[in-house]
Design a protein around this motif. Sequence first.
Motif: not given
Length: 432
Positions: A110-117
């Motif tokens: 979820c953190f990785a997706l958060y940074i991606l967005t």
Amino acid sequence: MASNKIVFSTIADLVPFLLVTSLFTLWGFANAVTDPMVQAFKKVMELSNTEASWVQMAFYGGYFSMALPAALFVRKYSYKTGILIGLGLYATGAFLFYPATVFGTFWFFCFALYILTFGLAFLETTANPYILTMGPKETATRRLNLAQSFNPLGLLMGLWVAQNFVLKHLQSDNISSFQGLPQEEKLAIKTADLMVIRDPYIFLGLIVLMVFFLFLILKMPKVKSKNPLPLKKTIHKILKNKKFTFGVVAQGFYVGAQIMCWTYIYLYAEALEINNVSAANFQFMALFLFLVGRWIGTFLLKFFYPSSVLLIFSLFSIICSLNFIFSYSIFGLYALVCVSFCMSLMFPTIYGVSLEELSIDEAKLGAAGLVMAIVGGAILPTLQAQIIDIGGNGVADILVIGIPEVNLSFILPCCCFIYIAIYAFYFKNNYS
């Protein structure tokens, strides 16, 4: 009738237009490859529908967190710099899927997706208003629809990758008694499945890096506003514009409706005893109709005002949504597929209509509000998941007014379409 003026002022505008338009395909890929991950993580991590919906909360929450900082950054520097920052963050988030797989923790993903967005927020806050400036103001909304027409290409590619390289290879989805397996065997399957989920994002990160270096070496046109107001006065002026403020709400409802209809098409299919791989075929059909709708909508904008076309498409969306709410059959699933055609032109049209009365400098900040509205894609799917979880972790545990809770949950996107129709009707005769 809408303006028949040319879309571009000069041929020189065409090259940067095509380059910036490629970004629409890139973030479309990220959106589509992430939607099926809600169901994938639910299976692999043994999550409830509400817990799995945190994938979308992280993904679209990143838009909300970074949209305003991105707009302030672009306002101070340039569109090109904003694009480079966006691509850098996009690649970083994608590469974080590697350590997330090593740790095997859902919240790390979820953190990785958060940074991606964070990166996607920079790109959308930059690219959309940039496209609006690349030609006559009278054709700005039509030009944005044309650029957004390439977004579904990314969506289709993302879904194809998710279907063929993720969903078909998840062992946890193929083993019916996965939850009853010994802990060691289950851990081995979980590790293998997380690596399957990881790989598309690593590949995506490499593609984004290539695009980053392409923008870095190419010269892009600079767009400067004339006599910009101080930041505080600019914000105050923007917020007084009803077309913009109501448009931000409409955009939030639209994105929420889109994500709900695309993400939970898998749960709707599950209630009809259709597996994930087959359900992905229905989503593929939905995205294809979305692409067709974008092109048809762009053509219609040559002859009709954007608000009028938006009104017609939103009314058809309401009709479709009533069908898939109250039809507990394959016909309801077809209606859920068809609503994508109706949703196709909503995002760019709401975007263009909302910003059409703002100056270049005001539009840079206004773009932040419209991108922040994407947080609707985080909040509303989570609310829908809670409705689906009323009877348990299944999708058809109980019947409410004669329909499963998964059908009832789609009352949320229906309400979103009603608001958009009201917005379009209110401004259909107020087009500048």
